[in-house]
Design a protein around this motif. Structure first.
Motif, PDB file in Angstrom:
ATOM      1  N   UNK A  90       0.578  -1.184   0.205  1.00  0.00           N
ATOM      2  CA  UNK A  90       0.024  -0.305  -0.222  1.00  0.00           C
ATOM      3  C   UNK A  90       0.936   1.145   0.004  1.00  0.00           C
ATOM      4  N   UNK A  91       0.180   1.973  -0.032  1.00  0.00           N
ATOM      5  CA  UNK A  91       0.758   3.813  -0.858  1.00  0.00           C
ATOM      6  C   UNK A  91       0.283   4.870  -0.904  1.00  0.00           C
ATOM      7  N   UNK A  92       0.496   6.118  -0.212  1.00  0.00           N
ATOM      8  CA  UNK A  92       0.315   7.169  -0.022  1.00  0.00           C
ATOM      9  C   UNK A  92       0.891   8.163  -0.264  1.00  0.00           C
ATOM     10  N   UNK A  93       0.535   9.331  -1.137  1.00  0.00           N
ATOM     11  CA  UNK A  93       1.007  10.637  -1.627  1.00  0.00           C
ATOM     12  C   UNK A  93      -0.039  11.564  -0.941  1.00  0.00           C
ATOM     13  N   UNK A  94       0.687  12.715  -0.384  1.00  0.00           N
ATOM     14  CA  UNK A  94       0.850  13.487   0.553  1.00  0.00           C
ATOM     15  C   UNK A  94       0.604  15.243  -0.104  1.00  0.00           C
ATOM     16  N   UNK A  95       0.407  15.734   0.102  1.00  0.00           N
ATOM     17  CA  UNK A  95       0.685  17.656  -0.008  1.00  0.00           C
ATOM     18  C   UNK A  95       0.734  17.918   1.062  1.00  0.00           C
ATOM     19  N   UNK A  96       2.230  18.149   1.778  1.00  0.00           N
ATOM     20  CA  UNK A  96       2.399  18.754   3.235  1.00  0.00           C
ATOM     21  C   UNK A  96       2.115  19.812   2.988  1.00  0.00           C
ATOM     22  N   UNK A  97       2.673  20.742   2.627  1.00  0.00           N
ATOM     23  CA  UNK A  97       3.158  22.434   2.479  1.00  0.00           C
ATOM     24  C   UNK A  97       2.368  22.679   1.096  1.00  0.00           C
ATOM     25  N   UNK A  98       1.896  23.994   1.024  1.00  0.00           N
ATOM     26  CA  UNK A  98       1.231  24.916   1.703  1.00  0.00           C
ATOM     27  C   UNK A  98      -0.277  24.465   2.503  1.00  0.00           C
ATOM     28  N   UNK A  99      -0.981  23.235   2.378  1.00  0.00           N
ATOM     29  CA  UNK A  99      -1.867  23.023   2.711  1.00  0.00           C
ATOM     30  C   UNK A  99      -2.063  21.284   2.869  1.00  0.00           C
ATOM     31  N   UNK A 100      -1.983  20.031   3.729  1.00  0.00           N
ATOM     32  CA  UNK A 100      -2.107  19.285   3.605  1.00  0.00           C
ATOM     33  C   UNK A 100      -3.509  18.742   2.922  1.00  0.00           C
ATOM     34  N   UNK A 101      -2.704  17.969   1.794  1.00  0.00           N
ATOM     35  CA  UNK A 101      -4.257  17.347   0.751  1.00  0.00           C
ATOM     36  C   UNK A 101      -3.775  15.832   0.610  1.00  0.00           C
ATOM     37  N   UNK A 102      -4.840  14.730   0.263  1.00  0.00           N
ATOM     38  CA  UNK A 102      -3.938  13.738  -0.172  1.00  0.00           C
ATOM     39  C   UNK A 102      -4.055  13.800  -1.805  1.00  0.00           C
ATOM     40  N   UNK A 103      -3.207  13.557  -2.378  1.00  0.00           N
ATOM     41  CA  UNK A 103      -2.809  13.220  -3.885  1.00  0.00           C
ATOM     42  C   UNK A 103      -3.059  11.951  -4.679  1.00  0.00           C
ATOM     43  N   UNK A 104      -2.154  10.729  -4.213  1.00  0.00           N
ATOM     44  CA  UNK A 104      -2.484   9.594  -4.743  1.00  0.00           C
ATOM     45  C   UNK A 104      -2.039   8.045  -3.430  1.00  0.00           C
ATOM     46  N   UNK A 105      -3.368   7.311  -4.042  1.00  0.00           N
ATOM     47  CA  UNK A 105      -3.128   5.654  -3.512  1.00  0.00           C
ATOM     48  C   UNK A 105      -2.442   5.331  -4.235  1.00  0.00           C
ATOM     49  N   UNK A 114       6.896  23.464  -2.695  1.00  0.00           N
ATOM     50  CA  UNK A 114       5.862  22.726  -1.159  1.00  0.00           C
ATOM     51  C   UNK A 114       6.428  21.440  -0.712  1.00  0.00           C
ATOM     52  N   UNK A 115       6.220  21.069  -0.047  1.00  0.00           N
ATOM     53  CA  UNK A 115       6.282  19.468   1.009  1.00  0.00           C
ATOM     54  C   UNK A 115       5.611  17.970   0.775  1.00  0.00           C
ATOM     55  N   UNK A 116       5.983  17.594   0.256  1.00  0.00           N
ATOM     56  CA  UNK A 116       4.646  15.953   0.669  1.00  0.00           C
ATOM     57  C   UNK A 116       5.430  15.323   0.892  1.00  0.00           C
ATOM     58  N   UNK A 117       4.968  14.222   1.212  1.00  0.00           N
ATOM     59  CA  UNK A 117       5.437  12.766   1.531  1.00  0.00           C
ATOM     60  C   UNK A 117       4.712  11.651   1.072  1.00  0.00           C
ATOM     61  N   UNK A 118       5.240  10.527   0.924  1.00  0.00           N
ATOM     62  CA  UNK A 118       4.641   9.329   0.841  1.00  0.00           C
ATOM     63  C   UNK A 118       4.828   8.086   1.618  1.00  0.00           C
ATOM     64  N   UNK A 119       4.098   7.041   1.549  1.00  0.00           N
ATOM     65  CA  UNK A 119       4.202   6.357   2.645  1.00  0.00           C
ATOM     66  C   UNK A 119       4.011   5.298   2.085  1.00  0.00           C
TER      67      UNK A 119
END
Length: 280
Positions: free
Chosen positions: A47-62, A99-104
């Motif tokens: 499983x994986x999840x991409x998010x935008x952390x800054x300037x707003x936290x949003x769900x981008x892709x899974x 901005x900042x992004x993260x992938x889990x």
């Protein structure tokens, strides 16, 4: 089931301390940026999840059980694409996308891997404007030399670096001392042997660059070159001529039409009849 898997993945991230890595990505307005999901070779993603952390936290892709999803409502809706290797591509980039992004990532053994990426979007560098200023030479200056100031400016742009290059002097990739000069201004001393020497102002940022080239001796030649007069020379010639013309006009006005021997005889003939008429 997909919603339950998403919530369980977020809970997994909160409860388990994942391994974290960081990376930086650069992009250009109008271009694209690829956010790569790096992971160990033995990490089998479930499983994986991409998010935008800054300037707003949003769900981008899974990614859940082999299904890719990028239809979440966010500022990147329609501009985000999740590839089969779980890297996220953003295109076309806009000025506000930095901005900042993260992938889990969670593998089949239940291990979590988190990567944080910082995206910086730059404007494309425009062509700079170079101006040439000629220093006024004094008497003590060596003859046939020209002191030149070169000014370089890139309009409506930030985060740029200025450098100067003297064209035609690079030999085998080795740059002579002083070839490159940081900053938007450069001062050079030119002589007749530098007639064909050109200088390039290079403006750049991490994703683009452009340059403008000038030949400074041409400006020196226009100011005071062979066969061309400077403004001081023009004044030295024009002013005496104007003064002579003014003096000649004033003299002619004072002397009038009866100056000269022939003109005096004509004037005398015109005045004589009036003298013959007796006064009443």
């Amino acid at each position: 089931m997909a919603v339950w898997s998403l919530w369980s993945l977020l809970l997994w991230e909160a409860l388990l301390p994942p391994e974290v890595t960081h990376a930086q990505v650069q992009g250009q307005v109008g271009g694209h940026a690829l956010l790569v999901a790096n992971r160990p070779s033995s990490f089998q993603v479930r499983e994986a999840i991409w998010r935008s952390l800054w300037p707003a936290e949003e769900l981008l892709a899974t990614f859940f059980r082999g299904s890719l999803e990028t239809l979440y409502h966010s500022r990147f809706l329609g501009r985000a694409q999740l590839h089969s290797n779980l890297s996220l591509e953003l295109r076309p980039l806009e000025p506000g996308d930095s901005g900042n992004f993260s992938v889990l990532l969670v593998d089949t053994a239940g291990r979590a891997w988190t990567q944080t990426l910082q995206l910086k979007v730059y404007d494309a560098v425009p062509r700079p404007v170079v101006q040439v200023f000629i220093a006024v030479s004094g008497d003590a200056q060596a003859p046939k030399t020209c002191q030149v100031f070169l000014s370089c400016w890139a309009p409506n742009i930030s985060d740029i670096t200025y450098s100067w290059r003297r064209e035609g002097t690079v030999d085998l990739g080795i740059e002579p001392s002083g070839l490159f000069t940081d900053g938007p201004a450069l001062r050079v001393s030119l002589g007749p042997e530098d007639k064909s020497v050109a200088y390039s102002c290079i403006v750049s940022n991490p994703v683009s660059w452009d340059l403008a080239t000038v030949t400074p001796w041409e400006s020196c030649h226009r100011e005071a070159g062979p066969g061309r007069a400077s403004y001081k020379d023009v004044l030295l010639v024009v002013l005496p001529v104007l003064l002579l013309l003014i003096l000649a006009g004033v003299s002619a006005w004072h002397l009038g039409p009866c100056s000269g021997k022939k003109k005096k005889d004509v004037c005398a003939d015109e005045v004589a009849p009036e003298a013959e008429n007796p006064l009443v």
